[in-house]
Design an enzyme around this catalytic site. Structure first.
Site, PDB file in Angstrom:
ATOM      1  N   PRO A 102       0.128   1.799  -1.593  1.00 15.55           N
ATOM      2  CA  PRO A 102      -0.912   2.757  -1.915  1.00 15.55           C
ATOM      3  C   PRO A 102      -0.461   3.945  -2.729  1.00 15.55           C
ATOM      4  O   PRO A 102       0.567   4.544  -2.446  1.00 15.55           O
ATOM      5  CB  PRO A 102      -1.364   3.221  -0.533  1.00 15.55           C
ATOM      6  CG  PRO A 102      -0.270   2.880   0.395  1.00 15.55           C
ATOM      7  CD  PRO A 102       0.658   1.934  -0.265  1.00 15.55           C
ATOM      8  N   GLU A 103      -1.232   4.269  -3.696  1.00 18.72           N
ATOM      9  CA  GLU A 103      -1.135   5.564  -4.361  1.00 18.72           C
ATOM     10  C   GLU A 103      -2.315   6.397  -3.876  1.00 18.72           C
ATOM     11  O   GLU A 103      -3.023   5.992  -2.972  1.00 18.72           O
ATOM     12  CB  GLU A 103      -1.144   5.382  -5.885  1.00 18.72           C
ATOM     13  CG  GLU A 103       0.053   4.570  -6.370  1.00 18.72           C
ATOM     14  CD  GLU A 103       0.144   4.473  -7.884  1.00 18.72           C
ATOM     15  OE1 GLU A 103      -0.331   5.392  -8.570  1.00 18.72           O
ATOM     16  OE2 GLU A 103       0.697   3.481  -8.379  1.00 18.72           O
ATOM     17  N   ARG A 122       7.545  -3.497   5.435  1.00 21.89           N
ATOM     18  CA  ARG A 122       8.792  -2.974   4.864  1.00 21.89           C
ATOM     19  C   ARG A 122       9.281  -1.710   5.550  1.00 21.89           C
ATOM     20  O   ARG A 122      10.394  -1.264   5.288  1.00 21.89           O
ATOM     21  CB  ARG A 122       8.600  -2.731   3.360  1.00 21.89           C
ATOM     22  CG  ARG A 122       8.422  -4.028   2.611  1.00 21.89           C
ATOM     23  CD  ARG A 122       8.172  -3.803   1.140  1.00 21.89           C
ATOM     24  NE  ARG A 122       9.324  -3.242   0.488  1.00 21.89           N
ATOM     25  CZ  ARG A 122       9.330  -2.837  -0.774  1.00 21.89           C
ATOM     26  NH1 ARG A 122       8.216  -2.916  -1.483  1.00 21.89           N
ATOM     27  NH2 ARG A 122      10.407  -2.352  -1.316  1.00 21.89           N
ATOM     28  N   HIS A 156       4.966  -6.836  12.803  1.00 25.69           N
ATOM     29  CA  HIS A 156       4.975  -5.547  12.103  1.00 25.69           C
ATOM     30  C   HIS A 156       3.820  -4.631  12.508  1.00 25.69           C
ATOM     31  O   HIS A 156       3.524  -3.680  11.796  1.00 25.69           O
ATOM     32  CB  HIS A 156       4.986  -5.719  10.581  1.00 25.69           C
ATOM     33  CG  HIS A 156       6.050  -6.636  10.088  1.00 25.69           C
ATOM     34  ND1 HIS A 156       7.384  -6.463  10.376  1.00 25.69           N
ATOM     35  CD2 HIS A 156       5.983  -7.766   9.343  1.00 25.69           C
ATOM     36  CE1 HIS A 156       8.090  -7.434   9.810  1.00 25.69           C
ATOM     37  NE2 HIS A 156       7.268  -8.241   9.190  1.00 25.69           N
TER      38      HIS A 156
END
Length: 283
Positions: free
Chosen positions: A2-3, A119, A100
């Site tokens: 995401p930005e 990640r 996760h």
DNA sequence: ATGGGGGCCTGCCGGC
DNA sequence: TGCCGGCAGGCCCCCA
């Protein structure tokens, strides 16, 4: 991954199920993401009411009635899954626990917010709400690109004399907060500026021209996210991932979209990051 | 002070 | 089918 527009979209999706609600339970399934979680994070969240959600740069900030603010960063792969809530006549079932799933918040209204981050470049922290600007992740951030303090004189002054490539300068969160690799590539294409051009070799007029282009690119992406948000929530409750059409990002070797331009989009690596640009349209 | 590179993690995709 | 290298949209830290 995401930005700013994706984070804004996630925040908008979380707001209706979190704001005004008490967190009745918090599962924290590991001690850290990118950095260690704060001491007793689960206990400090449990029983608090979420007063409101805000966004600063790529951070989501949840103000709690305990006087603390929960800071959330999605990193590269962070996702927020909402389940157990009602959208129109449709009720999202709770999914089976997934790999996760690092933090799960249980809201009093029955909604469940699952933070999943393969990640683990994401982050969560708790900070005093009244001193949030002192937090080490917030402290040095530049102006919000959609806010009033991001304007042409500011950007001209901030880039004056800097030899860093314009690509790196716009990615620098101290210059402007919230732009990432994709949208910087898109902005520079619209501006006709080569990503490797040194900042001090760009005229003041062209620097000034970047400001409205930044606003346009981000605004369009947020609008696209908002319109896709309803679809995502009805589909599976997952937020923040929506299709958006890019003119250069990821289009290495494809035709430039400028009318009558015959060139192909190129990819170069700057400071370890891919830049995509048209060698004809961007100088 | 400033810019460039490395590193953190896991997953995915394309090529062989 | 399997293995391997390359790549990923963020951010901090170190070094020259």
């Amino acid at each position: 991954m995401p930005e700013l527009p994706e984070v804004e979209t996630v925040k908008a999706g979380l707001a209706p199920v979190m704001e005004g609600q008490v967190i009745v339970r918090a599962d924290v399934n590991r001690p850290d993401l990118r950095w260690p979680f704060p001491d007793a994070m689960a206990a400090r969240l449990t029983g608090t009411r979420v007063l409101g959600l805000r966004r600063r740069s790529k951070y989501i900030l949840a103000d709690l009635d305990s006087g603390e603010t929960l800071l959330i960063h999605l990193g590269m792969s962070g996702r927020m899954l909402i389940s157990g809530h009602q959208v129109g006549a449709f009720h999202h079932p709770h999914p089976a626990p997934a790999k996760h799933d690092h933090v799960v918040l249980y809201m009093a209204n029955g909604a469940r917010i699952t933070f999943n981050d393969a990640r683990r470049f994401g982050a969560m922290d708790l900070l005093p709400t009244h001193r949030q600007d002192d937090h080490w992740l917030i402290r040095d951030l530049g102006p919000e690109p959609l806010g009033n303090s991001f304007h042409a004189p500011y950007l001209i002054a901030r880039l004056k004399g800097r030899k860093t490539p314009i690509k790196s300068a716009l990615l620098d969160q101290r210059v402007v907060a919230g732009l990432g690799n994709i949208y910087v590539c898109e902005v520079l294409f619209r501006a006709g500026i080569h990503p490797a051009r040194k900042s001090d070799r760009i005229s003041a007029d062209r620097i000034a021209g970047l400001v409205p282009l930044v606003r346009d690119v981000l605004g369009e992406a947020i609008a696209a996210g908002g319109s896709s948000l309803r679809d995502y929530r009805q589909a599976d409750g997952e937020l923040g991932y929506f299709q958006h059409v890019f003119q250069v990002y990821g289009r290495d070797g494809a035709a430039c979209l400028t009318p009558r331009c015959e060139k192909k989009i190129q990819r170069i690596v700057q400071a370890g990051r891919s830049s995509f640009f048209c060698p004809q349209c961007q100088r």
